[in-house]
Design a protein around this motif. Structure first.
Motif, PDB file in Angstrom:
ATOM      1  N   UNK A  35      37.939 -30.241  31.362  1.00 45.29           N
ATOM      2  CA  UNK A  35      37.654 -31.603  30.918  1.00 45.29           C
ATOM      3  C   UNK A  35      36.255 -31.720  30.316  1.00 45.29           C
ATOM      4  N   UNK A  36      35.270 -31.154  30.982  1.00 43.75           N
ATOM      5  CA  UNK A  36      33.883 -31.306  30.545  1.00 43.75           C
ATOM      6  C   UNK A  36      33.523 -30.425  29.354  1.00 43.75           C
ATOM      7  N   UNK A  86      28.812 -21.760  29.488  1.00 43.00           N
ATOM      8  CA  UNK A  86      29.188 -23.056  28.934  1.00 43.00           C
ATOM      9  C   UNK A  86      30.271 -23.725  29.777  1.00 43.00           C
ATOM     10  N   UNK A  87      31.303 -22.991  30.141  1.00 45.90           N
ATOM     11  CA  UNK A  87      32.372 -23.574  30.948  1.00 45.90           C
ATOM     12  C   UNK A  87      31.831 -24.109  32.274  1.00 45.90           C
ATOM     13  N   UNK A  88      30.929 -23.375  32.891  1.00 42.96           N
ATOM     14  CA  UNK A  88      30.403 -23.791  34.192  1.00 42.96           C
ATOM     15  C   UNK A  88      29.482 -25.001  34.099  1.00 42.96           C
ATOM     16  N   UNK A  89      28.766 -25.141  32.993  1.00 45.13           N
ATOM     17  CA  UNK A  89      27.690 -26.140  32.931  1.00 45.13           C
ATOM     18  C   UNK A  89      27.928 -27.297  31.968  1.00 45.13           C
ATOM     19  N   UNK A 188      20.897 -30.434  28.865  1.00 42.20           N
ATOM     20  CA  UNK A 188      21.568 -30.659  30.149  1.00 42.20           C
ATOM     21  C   UNK A 188      22.591 -29.581  30.463  1.00 42.20           C
ATOM     22  N   UNK A 189      22.795 -28.662  29.530  1.00 45.82           N
ATOM     23  CA  UNK A 189      23.844 -27.647  29.693  1.00 45.82           C
ATOM     24  C   UNK A 189      23.267 -26.243  29.825  1.00 45.82           C
ATOM     25  N   UNK A 190      22.329 -25.904  28.953  1.00 49.84           N
ATOM     26  CA  UNK A 190      21.802 -24.547  28.899  1.00 49.84           C
ATOM     27  C   UNK A 190      20.339 -24.500  29.309  1.00 49.84           C
ATOM     28  N   UNK A 192      16.828 -21.978  29.040  1.00 48.29           N
ATOM     29  CA  UNK A 192      16.293 -21.311  27.857  1.00 48.29           C
ATOM     30  C   UNK A 192      16.873 -19.900  27.685  1.00 48.29           C
ATOM     31  N   UNK A 193      17.234 -19.252  28.771  1.00 45.89           N
ATOM     32  CA  UNK A 193      17.860 -17.928  28.652  1.00 45.89           C
ATOM     33  C   UNK A 193      19.273 -18.047  28.105  1.00 45.89           C
ATOM     34  N   UNK A 194      19.980 -19.106  28.496  1.00 45.08           N
ATOM     35  CA  UNK A 194      21.299 -19.352  27.917  1.00 45.08           C
ATOM     36  C   UNK A 194      21.195 -19.551  26.406  1.00 45.08           C
ATOM     37  N   UNK A 195      20.150 -20.270  25.993  1.00 41.97           N
ATOM     38  CA  UNK A 195      19.947 -20.521  24.568  1.00 41.97           C
ATOM     39  C   UNK A 195      19.654 -19.214  23.824  1.00 41.97           C
ATOM     40  N   UNK A 196      18.946 -18.306  24.476  1.00 46.16           N
ATOM     41  CA  UNK A 196      18.701 -16.992  23.878  1.00 46.16           C
ATOM     42  C   UNK A 196      20.005 -16.216  23.729  1.00 46.16           C
TER      43      UNK A 196
END
Length: 218
Positions: A35-36, A86-89, A188-190, A192-196
């Motif tokens: 859903x999210x 992404x799915x988790x957050x 609100x989702x990632x 900074x390491x996720x963004x990398x």
């Protein structure tokens, strides 16, 4: 003729990071994630279908195993980790259409030098040296023009993740320059390491596409 300065990019996120995120993934409710994240979840086979940069992937729950469109294992750990993160957050919020640079994210200045080298600089060099290939890539992504720089687009990485690419051509005096902007809601989702990781996913996809076009011409 100037020698190309395009840097080689290899996924630098490892299998061990993938395993860690798979272990976290099993604790999340699949219906809530679906859903999210705006990604479909089929409870009959316990599987998500996720599109990333026009490529389809499957994610099994609760194992967190990420497979390609043919249902096979593959070794691009950057895209696997990006999908799981992404799915988790994901929050389910709509895009804000307010754009931030990597530097403007929390801790962005600490990691900016590496992100600039691995992502922004590579994008600028590919776009400057192969602009028609870049345009073809943007067409494949169904991107819309953004009206900044010499070339610019807004496009969807995966449902709920919107970004902007801006390119300024270089010449004999000045290097090409570029910017990558992210919708503000991604703060609100990632982290900074996720963004990398997302940066790696983008550059691997772009290089694979543009270099495959080059090889077809030879």
């Amino acid at each position: 003729m100037k020698q190309s300065k395009i840097l080689d990019i290899d996924p630098h996120f490892s299998e061990s990071s993938y395993v860690v995120n798979r272990d976290l993934f099993k604790n999340y409710d699949p219906f809530e994630m679906g859903k999210k994240s705006f990604c479909s979840y089929d409870p009959k086979n316990g599987r998500f279908e996720v599109t990333v940069l026009s490529e389809s992937y499957f994610v099994d729950h609760p194992s967190g195993i990420v497979l390609n469109a043919r249902g096979e294992e593959f070794d691009n750990y950057s895209v696997k980790i990006f999908i799981l993160r992404y799915l988790m957050n994901a929050t389910g919020k709509e895009a804000t259409n307010k754009w931030l640079s990597f530097k403007e994210f929390p801790d962005g200045p600490l990691y900016y030098s590496n992100f600039h080298k691995r992502c922004i600089q590579v994008f600028a060099q590919i776009g400057n040296e192969m602009p028609e290939h870049l345009k073809n890539y943007m067409s494949w992504q169904k991107a819309v023009t953004y009206g900044k720089g010499d070339l610019s687009w807004q496009f969807t990485v995966t449902p709920g993740v919107e970004i902007v690419w801006i390119l300024w051509f270089g010449d004999d005096e000045f290097e090409a320059e570029a910017q990558i902007l992210f919708d503000k809601k991604l703060t609100d989702i990632f982290n900074i390491k996720d963004l990398a990781i997302l940066g790696d996913v983008l550059m691997i996809s772009l290089k694979t596409f543009t270099f495959s076009l080059d090889s077809k011409k030879k």
